[in-house]
Every structure is written in structure tokens, then in C-alpha cells.
Design a protein around this motif. Sequence first.
Motif, PDB file in Angstrom:
ATOM      1  N   ARG A   1       8.287 114.692  14.057  1.00 49.64           N
ATOM      2  CA  ARG A   1       9.034 113.963  13.032  1.00 49.64           C
ATOM      3  C   ARG A   1      10.223 113.235  13.635  1.00 49.64           C
ATOM      4  O   ARG A   1      10.480 112.055  13.324  1.00 49.64           O
ATOM      5  CB  ARG A   1       9.497 114.954  11.961  1.00 49.64           C
ATOM      6  CG  ARG A   1      10.150 114.344  10.713  1.00 49.64           C
ATOM      7  CD  ARG A   1      11.637 114.145  10.854  1.00 49.64           C
ATOM      8  NE  ARG A   1      12.285 115.318  11.394  1.00 49.64           N
ATOM      9  CZ  ARG A   1      13.443 115.285  12.032  1.00 49.64           C
ATOM     10  NH1 ARG A   1      14.057 114.119  12.254  1.00 49.64           N
ATOM     11  NH2 ARG A   1      13.983 116.389  12.496  1.00 49.64           N
ATOM     12  N   ALA A   2      10.944 113.908  14.547  1.00 46.07           N
ATOM     13  CA  ALA A   2      12.082 113.264  15.199  1.00 46.07           C
ATOM     14  C   ALA A   2      11.633 112.031  15.983  1.00 46.07           C
ATOM     15  O   ALA A   2      12.319 111.004  15.996  1.00 46.07           O
ATOM     16  CB  ALA A   2      12.784 114.256  16.122  1.00 46.07           C
ATOM     17  N   ALA A   3      10.465 112.115  16.616  1.00 46.60           N
ATOM     18  CA  ALA A   3       9.957 110.973  17.382  1.00 46.60           C
ATOM     19  C   ALA A   3       9.528 109.830  16.464  1.00 46.60           C
ATOM     20  O   ALA A   3       9.799 108.654  16.737  1.00 46.60           O
ATOM     21  CB  ALA A   3       8.790 111.417  18.257  1.00 46.60           C
ATOM     22  N   ARG A   4       8.866 110.151  15.372  1.00 45.57           N
ATOM     23  CA  ARG A   4       8.388 109.104  14.465  1.00 45.57           C
ATOM     24  C   ARG A   4       9.529 108.348  13.795  1.00 45.57           C
ATOM     25  O   ARG A   4       9.400 107.157  13.486  1.00 45.57           O
ATOM     26  CB  ARG A   4       7.475 109.705  13.396  1.00 45.57           C
ATOM     27  CG  ARG A   4       6.138 110.186  13.915  1.00 45.57           C
ATOM     28  CD  ARG A   4       5.187 110.461  12.770  1.00 45.57           C
ATOM     29  NE  ARG A   4       5.696 111.505  11.872  1.00 45.57           N
ATOM     30  CZ  ARG A   4       5.434 112.793  12.006  1.00 45.57           C
ATOM     31  NH1 ARG A   4       4.676 113.209  13.027  1.00 45.57           N
ATOM     32  NH2 ARG A   4       5.903 113.669  11.148  1.00 45.57           N
ATOM     33  N   GLU A   5      10.644 109.021  13.584  1.00 43.19           N
ATOM     34  CA  GLU A   5      11.761 108.389  12.883  1.00 43.19           C
ATOM     35  C   GLU A   5      12.670 107.592  13.812  1.00 43.19           C
ATOM     36  O   GLU A   5      13.583 106.907  13.337  1.00 43.19           O
ATOM     37  CB  GLU A   5      12.580 109.462  12.151  1.00 43.19           C
ATOM     38  CG  GLU A   5      11.812 110.116  10.997  1.00 43.19           C
ATOM     39  CD  GLU A   5      12.625 111.175  10.278  1.00 43.19           C
ATOM     40  OE1 GLU A   5      13.770 111.439  10.708  1.00 43.19           O
ATOM     41  OE2 GLU A   5      12.109 111.748   9.288  1.00 43.19           O
TER      42      GLU A   5
ATOM     43  N   VAL B   1      11.730 106.025  22.158  1.00 39.62           N
ATOM     44  CA  VAL B   1      10.929 107.250  22.243  1.00 39.62           C
ATOM     45  C   VAL B   1      10.029 107.190  23.471  1.00 39.62           C
ATOM     46  O   VAL B   1       9.924 108.151  24.244  1.00 39.62           O
ATOM     47  CB  VAL B   1      10.088 107.434  20.958  1.00 39.62           C
ATOM     48  CG1 VAL B   1       9.104 108.600  21.119  1.00 39.62           C
ATOM     49  CG2 VAL B   1      10.991 107.680  19.758  1.00 39.62           C
ATOM     50  N   ARG B   2       9.382 106.059  23.652  1.00 42.96           N
ATOM     51  CA  ARG B   2       8.476 105.890  24.787  1.00 42.96           C
ATOM     52  C   ARG B   2       9.228 105.959  26.119  1.00 42.96           C
ATOM     53  O   ARG B   2       8.806 106.639  27.058  1.00 42.96           O
ATOM     54  CB  ARG B   2       7.755 104.547  24.650  1.00 42.96           C
ATOM     55  CG  ARG B   2       6.684 104.307  25.684  1.00 42.96           C
ATOM     56  CD  ARG B   2       5.709 103.238  25.203  1.00 42.96           C
ATOM     57  NE  ARG B   2       6.377 102.045  24.699  1.00 42.96           N
ATOM     58  CZ  ARG B   2       6.382 101.669  23.418  1.00 42.96           C
ATOM     59  NH1 ARG B   2       5.766 102.405  22.506  1.00 42.96           N
ATOM     60  NH2 ARG B   2       7.001 100.563  23.037  1.00 42.96           N
ATOM     61  N   GLU B   3      10.343 105.260  26.206  1.00 35.35           N
ATOM     62  CA  GLU B   3      11.146 105.270  27.436  1.00 35.35           C
ATOM     63  C   GLU B   3      11.620 106.684  27.769  1.00 35.35           C
ATOM     64  O   GLU B   3      11.564 107.128  28.920  1.00 35.35           O
ATOM     65  CB  GLU B   3      12.352 104.343  27.267  1.00 35.35           C
ATOM     66  CG  GLU B   3      13.317 104.370  28.431  1.00 35.35           C
ATOM     67  CD  GLU B   3      14.604 103.634  28.118  1.00 35.35           C
ATOM     68  OE1 GLU B   3      15.326 103.309  29.072  1.00 35.35           O
ATOM     69  OE2 GLU B   3      14.900 103.400  26.922  1.00 35.35           O
ATOM     70  N   THR B   4      12.046 107.408  26.742  1.00 38.19           N
ATOM     71  CA  THR B   4      12.541 108.776  26.955  1.00 38.19           C
ATOM     72  C   THR B   4      11.412 109.705  27.369  1.00 38.19           C
ATOM     73  O   THR B   4      11.565 110.525  28.285  1.00 38.19           O
ATOM     74  CB  THR B   4      13.207 109.292  25.675  1.00 38.19           C
ATOM     75  OG1 THR B   4      14.276 108.413  25.305  1.00 38.19           O
ATOM     76  CG2 THR B   4      13.755 110.700  25.873  1.00 38.19           C
TER      77      THR B   4
END
Length: 366
Positions: free
Chosen positions: A97-101, A107-110
Motif C-alpha cells: 500500500r505504501a508503494a502504490r500510494e 518507488v522504482r528508483e528506491t
Amino acid sequence: MNAARDTGLPGAPTTVFEYALRLHRLTPNEPLPRGGVLPRGLGRLRAGLPRDHTRAGVDAAAVLDMYFDHPRIPPRALARRLAGLPAEYRHNEHISRAAREAPAARVRETGRWLIRHGTDAGSVCIGLALLAEAGTADDIPRIQTVGLLGNPFGSLAVGALERLPGGVEALIWLAERVTEWGRVHAVSALCRRADDPAVVPWLLRRGTAEGNFLDSYVVDHIARVTVLHHAVVAHGDDAEVMDTTGRILRVMTYSEGMGTSLRHYPHALTVLEAYVRQVGRLGPTADRYVAATLVAAYLGKESPAWSDDPALKARWDEARASYLALVDRTDWCATAREGLAAGDERLTWIAGEVAPALGLRAFRSL
């Protein structure tokens, strides 16, 4: 503790990714040496479990929320915050959920940074979870590399690959290079993708692995999606298909409680009869001798559980007699004795524990 010393490799790297890559280069087409066990210097899988299991992943998700809310915080700082938290090595909805928001690009870079530079299992697990939500086909090689460390990363790596274009080919590549639970996750995922034309032929030839006890959890899925009771008839002259079938039958003799056992497999008699007929024509190998002997032993102890029809029980007993007759053939006995003389541990065990009860000809004079 010095992480580089603890990897046991000369000049060993200190990131999980580099450790996996170094081992992979030693055996590029096989599983990693020692199964790719993480050394102590690369961190523990978990730093303790939350007392309330419903809170699993909540703290990590809160750290991610804070990180994504502040674009200037570097991934390295995030990794330091994650290092003290329990690692979530399976899909966790709070983390997803944290990634989707969050913005997909960040998100991808991290996720890429955590996988490539993470020095502990927890950070790499989070990286895989992030790429499962925002990764692209470009991420397949890095996901596969840490996925080679099947424990603890197999489940998350497989989940990430399933979501990506080209995922089936990537999953087959990984399945051929992992063992134990990593292989269970990869093969299970391939069974879910059986509509892809590459999957069923691979499962019929490579779906099981010699000596992998955990195949008990997947052989019933393999048998179902490959329609094994038809395939064993249609591919009778294909040695690879027959040897996979033999391993499936063998695993089903000890999979009670983990998967479908042979006595519960509704197509058991069709497969049993076709297999003994086909390998009788193909000829003996040590693997086939072991499979046929252990199946014969099982058939003498168990009965089909799906029906009490006397005619089915008669076929069951006839199948057992066919397997015993097969392994008592002169050429099959010679193969068994050669394997025993060569130190094959399976045949050593059969000679001592199975042969006396079955009266196997190959070992009567021993």
C-alpha cells in the motif's frame, strides 16, 4: 563483525546483490553453492517478530510513508531506518500500500537502490516489494540475481517477476537455478501461468528436481496443469517426460500431508500403468530403478483412497506386480548393482531397507 570476512569468499563484496552475483558466476547454470545461504555478515533475516502479527509490516510501511513524503531523503538513509525492523520476506499489504500510494518513479528508483546496495536481508526484501509494485522489464536481471538466494528472497522475487512482461521466461530461468523453497515458489508461479505456451513443456521435463523433498508441495499442481495422465501416454517415447513422471510418482509416495499422495491422486492408475509400460521400453537407469522400486513398495502398503471398487483395487495390485517384474529384469538388476557399486546412496538405502521386504532380485546375493 567484518562482513567481507564472513562471506567466505576472497575479496568478498559486502552487499547482498554482489554476494549473490559472485556465487552465481561460480555456477552460472546451476543453483548457487551451498544453496546461497546468506552469511552472518550480510545481516539477519529478522530482527525479531512483532508480538501482534496483525502489525507485521506496519512499522516498515510507516517508515516508507515518511520517506516518500520527503523527496530529499536518500535511499541510504531509508536503508538505515529499515535495518532495525523485522524483515518481511513475503508479500505484505501494508508495504505494498505504501508503494502504490507513492510516485511510481521514486518507488522504482528506491527499490532498485535497495536491491543493488542493501547490506541486510530486510532492506533487500523491501526493495523487492517495491519493484513488485513499480518495476519494469529492465528490473528482471536484478530481481533474478537476488532471487537466486531462494531463502529468504524467493517468494518476493517470484512475486515481482510474475507481474512483469517476460515474467514466464524469467521464472523458468530462476526455477532452474534455485533449490528448496525458492524452487517451490518459482514452480508454483509457473503452474499459475500454464496458459503460456512455454510452461507446460518445461514442467513436463524440468518441473521436478532430483532430491528436492519440497517438491511434495508442487507435484500435484504439476500433474494437474500438465494433464499428466494424458501427457504420459502422448509422450511415451520422450525420456525427459518419463523421468519427470517417475519423480512425480516417487514424490507422491511420501507427500501425504504436504500435497496429493499417490493414493489420493485420481488419475494414479492411468499414470502408473502408462509409466511402467513406457520405461519398460526405454530401458533402465538408476533413477528409473529407484522410482519403480519405491512405487512398488508404496503400492504394497496403500490402497486407492478415491474408490472402494474391487476392480480398481485389482488394477492397483496388477500395477504393483508390473513394477516388481520390471525391476527384476536382468538389465534392470544390472543397472541397480552398478549404481550400488558406484556408491549411489539411494540404492544403498534400497538394498538395506527395501529390498529384503520386496525380495528384489538385484540384491538377493548381497
